[in-house]
Write an enzyme that holds these catalytic residues in place. Structure first.
Site, PDB file in Angstrom:
ATOM      1  N   GLY A  46      23.758  -0.963  -5.201  1.00 41.74           N
ATOM      2  CA  GLY A  46      22.609  -1.652  -5.769  1.00 41.74           C
ATOM      3  C   GLY A  46      21.876  -0.739  -6.728  1.00 41.74           C
ATOM      4  N   GLN A  51      15.057   2.480 -11.652  1.00 43.93           N
ATOM      5  CA  GLN A  51      15.847   3.704 -11.506  1.00 43.93           C
ATOM      6  C   GLN A  51      16.442   4.192 -12.816  1.00 43.93           C
ATOM      7  OE1 GLN A  51      17.996   1.815  -7.994  1.00 43.93           O
ATOM      8  NE2 GLN A  51      18.104   3.951  -7.409  1.00 43.93           N
ATOM      9  N   CYS A  91      20.217   6.333  -1.365  1.00 47.13           N
ATOM     10  CA  CYS A  91      19.655   5.861  -2.631  1.00 47.13           C
ATOM     11  C   CYS A  91      20.206   6.711  -3.762  1.00 47.13           C
ATOM     12  CB  CYS A  91      18.134   5.975  -2.587  1.00 47.13           C
ATOM     13  SG  CYS A  91      17.318   5.450  -4.100  1.00 47.13           S
ATOM     14  N   LEU A  92      20.614   6.053  -4.849  1.00 43.98           N
ATOM     15  CA  LEU A  92      21.139   6.800  -5.994  1.00 43.98           C
ATOM     16  C   LEU A  92      20.091   7.734  -6.584  1.00 43.98           C
ATOM     17  CD1 LEU A  92      23.163   3.978  -7.780  1.00 43.98           C
ATOM     18  CD2 LEU A  92      24.054   5.860  -6.392  1.00 43.98           C
ATOM     19  N   HIS A 133      15.550  -2.934  -0.194  1.00 48.21           N
ATOM     20  CA  HIS A 133      15.517  -1.582  -0.758  1.00 48.21           C
ATOM     21  C   HIS A 133      15.236  -1.643  -2.265  1.00 48.21           C
ATOM     22  CE1 HIS A 133      17.263   2.652  -1.086  1.00 48.21           C
ATOM     23  NE2 HIS A 133      17.297   2.239  -2.347  1.00 48.21           N
ATOM     24  N   GLU A 134      15.953  -2.529  -2.968  1.00 43.08           N
ATOM     25  CA  GLU A 134      15.779  -2.621  -4.424  1.00 43.08           C
ATOM     26  C   GLU A 134      14.418  -3.211  -4.793  1.00 43.08           C
ATOM     27  OE1 GLU A 134      17.859  -0.922  -5.842  1.00 43.08           O
ATOM     28  OE2 GLU A 134      19.561  -1.017  -4.478  1.00 43.08           O
ATOM     29  N   HIS A 137      11.925  -0.564  -4.921  1.00 39.96           N
ATOM     30  CA  HIS A 137      11.963   0.201  -6.180  1.00 39.96           C
ATOM     31  C   HIS A 137      11.057  -0.439  -7.233  1.00 39.96           C
ATOM     32  CE1 HIS A 137      14.833   3.406  -5.615  1.00 39.96           C
ATOM     33  NE2 HIS A 137      15.799   2.599  -5.206  1.00 39.96           N
TER      34      HIS A 137
HETATM   35 ZN    ZN Z   1      17.487   3.196  -4.196  1.00 42.38          ZN
END
Ligand code: ZN
Length: 179
Positions: A46, A51, A91-92, A133-134, A137
């Site tokens: 995702g 991000q 998380c990226l 989660h997204e 963000h």
């Molecule tokens: Zn993330």
């Protein structure tokens, strides 16, 4: 199409609250394409526009094993959330770090597609967790915000060390998945 740079914690730009998408035009389609490409390349399951330093309410997800079930959510809102899904998240934007976060197990989300058409979708398990989660963000929130101060301090130290050693490794966490 282009790969975008993924911002990493504690970059203050990750704290930006994203604005609603109002124009469903070619530039939006370009951002969406870049987001999918960046997510698949990472690899991640995702990615929120926040991000990649685009502060609009856009989320891309693909939790399938075959990496062939793309989900796009523009201007998402949760209509309902129920159950408990406690699991390890990554998380990226916080590479190599995984920890337990409490989430709802099932959510119903309302969102727009790339043309601005509204739709609703029921999400369960990993997809439900990923949506939550997204969506965090887009509010400038990260999964590490749910952890203790001490854990966050350790994570910052580990990431600083990791950045110094980055050349030797790719950012992926082995079999674990990040978003
Ligand atoms: Zn993330």
């Amino acid at each position: 199409m282009a790969l975008r740079t993924v911002l990493e914690y504690p970059d203050p730009r990750l704290r930006t609250r994203a604005a609603p998408v109002t124009r469903f035009d070619a530039p939006l389609a370009d951002v969406v394409r870049d987001m999918f490409e960046t997510m698949y390349a990472a690899p991640g399951i995702g990615l929120a526009a926040t991000q990649i330093d685009v502060h609009q309410r856009i989320i891309v997800i693909d939790v399938s094993e075959g990496r062939n079930e793309p989900v796009l959510l523009i201007n998402p809102t949760l209509l309902s959330a129920e159950g408990d899904a406690s699991g390890e998240e990554g998380c990226l934007s916080v590479p190599g770090i995984y920890d337990e976060v409490k989430r709802a197990a099932r959510v119903r989300v309302r969102a727009q597609d790339v043309k601005g058409e509204w739709f609703e979708r029921d999400c369960e398990e990993t997809l439900a967790v990923c949506v939550q989660h997204e969506m965090d963000h887009l509010e400038g929130k990260l999964f590490v915000d749910y952890l203790s101060d001490l854990k966050r301090l350790r994570i910052r130290k580990k990431l600083d060390k990791g950045r110094r050693e980055r050349a030797a490794r790719s950012g992926a966490g082995g079999a674990r998945r990040a978003y």
